[in-house]
Design a protein around this motif. Structure first.
Motif, PDB file in Angstrom:
ATOM      1  N   UNK A   1      -1.243   4.225   6.727  1.00 44.92           N
ATOM      2  CA  UNK A   1      -0.715   4.674   7.905  1.00 44.92           C
ATOM      3  C   UNK A   1      -0.991   3.516   8.968  1.00 44.92           C
ATOM      4  N   UNK A   2      -1.834   2.711   8.876  1.00 45.15           N
ATOM      5  CA  UNK A   2      -1.768   1.609   9.783  1.00 45.15           C
ATOM      6  C   UNK A   2      -0.574   0.873   9.658  1.00 45.15           C
ATOM      7  N   UNK A   3      -0.091   0.476   8.536  1.00 41.92           N
ATOM      8  CA  UNK A   3       1.069  -0.278   8.592  1.00 41.92           C
ATOM      9  C   UNK A   3       2.473   0.362   8.958  1.00 41.92           C
ATOM     10  N   UNK A   4       2.539   1.801   8.733  1.00 41.39           N
ATOM     11  CA  UNK A   4       3.843   2.352   9.349  1.00 41.39           C
ATOM     12  C   UNK A   4       3.416   2.425  10.665  1.00 41.39           C
ATOM     13  N   UNK A   5       2.294   2.477  11.368  1.00 43.69           N
ATOM     14  CA  UNK A   5       1.975   2.921  12.801  1.00 43.69           C
ATOM     15  C   UNK A   5       2.498   1.651  13.431  1.00 43.69           C
ATOM     16  N   UNK A   6       2.398   0.474  12.844  1.00 40.85           N
ATOM     17  CA  UNK A   6       2.459  -1.019  13.542  1.00 40.85           C
ATOM     18  C   UNK A   6       4.321  -1.052  13.472  1.00 40.85           C
ATOM     19  N   UNK A   7       4.927  -0.888  12.329  1.00 45.25           N
ATOM     20  CA  UNK A   7       6.210  -1.247  12.308  1.00 45.25           C
ATOM     21  C   UNK A   7       6.882   0.061  12.889  1.00 45.25           C
ATOM     22  N   UNK A   8       6.663   1.172  12.851  1.00 43.77           N
ATOM     23  CA  UNK A   8       7.468   2.308  13.502  1.00 43.77           C
ATOM     24  C   UNK A   8       7.496   2.376  14.910  1.00 43.77           C
ATOM     25  N   UNK A   9       5.956   1.881  15.402  1.00 43.68           N
ATOM     26  CA  UNK A   9       6.075   2.136  16.746  1.00 43.68           C
ATOM     27  C   UNK A   9       6.759   1.134  17.598  1.00 43.68           C
ATOM     28  N   UNK A  10       6.803  -0.291  16.989  1.00 40.39           N
ATOM     29  CA  UNK A  10       7.709  -1.300  17.514  1.00 40.39           C
ATOM     30  C   UNK A  10       9.240  -0.804  17.586  1.00 40.39           C
ATOM     31  N   UNK A  11       9.785  -0.042  16.566  1.00 41.14           N
ATOM     32  CA  UNK A  11      11.065   0.255  16.592  1.00 41.14           C
ATOM     33  C   UNK A  11      11.268   1.230  17.528  1.00 41.14           C
ATOM     34  N   UNK A  12      10.515   2.317  17.448  1.00 38.90           N
ATOM     35  CA  UNK A  12      10.588   3.519  18.372  1.00 38.90           C
ATOM     36  C   UNK A  12      10.523   3.207  19.977  1.00 38.90           C
ATOM     37  N   UNK A  13       9.631   2.122  20.096  1.00 38.64           N
ATOM     38  CA  UNK A  13       9.590   1.792  21.671  1.00 38.64           C
ATOM     39  C   UNK A  13      10.850   0.911  21.960  1.00 38.64           C
ATOM     40  N   UNK A  14      11.274   0.148  21.190  1.00 42.38           N
ATOM     41  CA  UNK A  14      12.563  -0.516  21.691  1.00 42.38           C
ATOM     42  C   UNK A  14      13.699   0.314  21.732  1.00 42.38           C
ATOM     43  N   UNK A  15      13.918   1.171  20.963  1.00 43.53           N
ATOM     44  CA  UNK A  15      15.029   2.206  20.876  1.00 43.53           C
ATOM     45  C   UNK A  15      15.078   3.068  22.279  1.00 43.53           C
TER      46      UNK A  15
ATOM     47  N   UNK B   1       0.749  -1.241  -0.061  1.00 36.82           N
ATOM     48  CA  UNK B   1       0.049  -0.107   0.032  1.00 36.82           C
ATOM     49  C   UNK B   1       0.969   1.191   0.093  1.00 36.82           C
ATOM     50  N   UNK B   2       0.640   2.175  -0.928  1.00 38.20           N
ATOM     51  CA  UNK B   2       1.310   3.452  -1.116  1.00 38.20           C
ATOM     52  C   UNK B   2       0.641   4.542  -0.481  1.00 38.20           C
ATOM     53  N   UNK B   3      -0.509   4.531  -0.050  1.00 37.04           N
ATOM     54  CA  UNK B   3      -1.331   5.815   0.402  1.00 37.04           C
ATOM     55  C   UNK B   3      -2.642   5.265   1.155  1.00 37.04           C
ATOM     56  N   UNK B   4      -3.307   6.416   1.931  1.00 38.33           N
ATOM     57  CA  UNK B   4      -4.491   5.935   2.630  1.00 38.33           C
ATOM     58  C   UNK B   4      -4.333   5.409   4.015  1.00 38.33           C
ATOM     59  N   UNK B   5      -5.414   5.026   4.612  1.00 35.31           N
ATOM     60  CA  UNK B   5      -5.399   4.713   5.968  1.00 35.31           C
ATOM     61  C   UNK B   5      -4.647   3.393   6.234  1.00 35.31           C
ATOM     62  N   UNK B   6      -4.727   2.524   5.180  1.00 30.41           N
ATOM     63  CA  UNK B   6      -3.926   1.313   5.170  1.00 30.41           C
ATOM     64  C   UNK B   6      -2.563   1.428   5.523  1.00 30.41           C
TER      65      UNK B   6
END
Length: 330
Positions: free
Chosen positions: A123-137, A116-121
């Motif tokens: 945003x959801x994918x980025x939220x799942x991935x980036x939030x995990x990395x940011x938390x561990x960092x 997916x390149x745009x839209x809420x999907x």
């Protein structure tokens, strides 16, 4: 994730705590070391308690001893909790750290596999991935800074008597790193060295007990908050997410909303059960921690206020204790 687990494992192994080491979780050798460290924590608590009680008439000495006594209480409670609930903590890590159960949710699985390149999907994918990395960092930086803070404070305590003995003309002076009562004298140099080594070991156990347990709890709670954020995002943008999934098929919109909402409820129930099990262990610990930490802040503040020797390492250590206690909980 591997780097964070390695850091936690290196810190906690000093006290024999192997919950981050899957290969040695059932090792009797490390378990024996953990029992020994809890016993040392108990001795520290007993020796400092007797010292404070026996010097209650001298307010200055009592304040100095009380700061060490409160620190020993926190250390003993932390080590004892890690020993008593080691199996439960291992299960908690399996549920929230070693495996990201958020990825087991069917919607999340499907979104992560999509291009997916745009839209809420997206945003959801980025939220799942980036939030995990940011938390561990964030937890990695917290753990490193917390270990450095406690290590610096313990080192100042250890260096203070060495400094005072070095500048003193009394060659028979026997100063210990921490104010403790011992049922033996320190006239014999071998006894003095053994007592000082006990002090040093107990002091550096604090570098494990404080950062290790508290950072691990923060990591578990952080994972709960992260997954709740993802569930909240899905609930707030449910209509748009389903529309992007079903596209032109209007007849699938209603069943799609119902299905995704049921997945969110199921995952929320799992999170709630996990949080309840974690709270049963951590709530009594943090109630005791808040009480003794408040006492420690008051004791250190009084010591700093009445001290005239600002430049000596022993006074610096009280400043460092204030930073160590108030910083990670702010």
């Amino acid at each position: 994730m591997d780097e964070l687990v390695t850091i936690f494992n290196r810190v906690l192994l000093f006290a024999g705590i192997t919950i981050f080491d899957k290969k040695n979780q059932n090792s009797k050798k490390w378990l024996l070391l953990q029992y020994v460290n809890v016993f040392i924590g108990l001795l520290t608590f007993v020796f400092t308690t007797v010292f404070v009680v026996s010097n209650a008439s001298d307010i200055l000495i009592c304040i100095q001893g009380a700061s060490v006594w409160i620190t020993g209480v926190i250390m003993f409670i932390s080590l004892a909790i890690c020993l008593l609930f080691r199996k439960k903590f291992s299960a908690f890590l399996e549920e929230m750290v070693f495996v990201d159960h958020m990825l087991e949710m069917p919607l999340i699985q499907y979104v992560c596999q999509m291009q997916v390149r745009r839209g809420r999907l997206r945003e959801l994918k980025e939220l799942v991935m980036t939030s995990h990395e940011k938390l561990f960092e964030l937890i990695r930086l917290l753990l490193k800074s917390y270990v450095a803070s406690v290590w610096f404070s313990a080192t100042l305590y250890l260096c203070s008597p060495i400094y005072r003995m070095g500048v003193s003309e009394d060659k028979s002076l026997r100063l210990l790193a921490f104010d403790m009562w011992f049922p033996w004298g320190l006239e014999n140099f071998a006894v003095y060295v053994a007592s000082f080594m006990f002090h040093a070991y107990a002091g550096y156990l604090c570098c494990v007990a404080y950062p290790g347990l508290q950072s691990m709890i923060i990591l578990l709670v952080g994972q709960i908050i992260r997954q709740l954020r993802i569930l909240t995002f899905i609930s707030l943008h449910l209509d748009e997410l389903v529309e992007e999934l079903v596209q032109e098929r209007k007849d699938l919109w209603q069943p799609g909303c119902t299905l995704i909402l049921s997945q969110c409820v199921d995952h929320y129930v799992k999170l709630k059960r996990f949080a309840n099990r974690l709270n049963k262990i951590t709530q009594p610990f943090y109630l005791a921690l808040i009480l003794v930490a408040s006492m420690l802040v008051c004791v250190c503040s009084v010591k700093i206020a009445i001290s005239n020797e600002i430049s000596i390492p022993s006074t610096y250590s009280y400043y460092q204790i204030l930073v160590m206690i108030t910083g990670p909980k702010a």
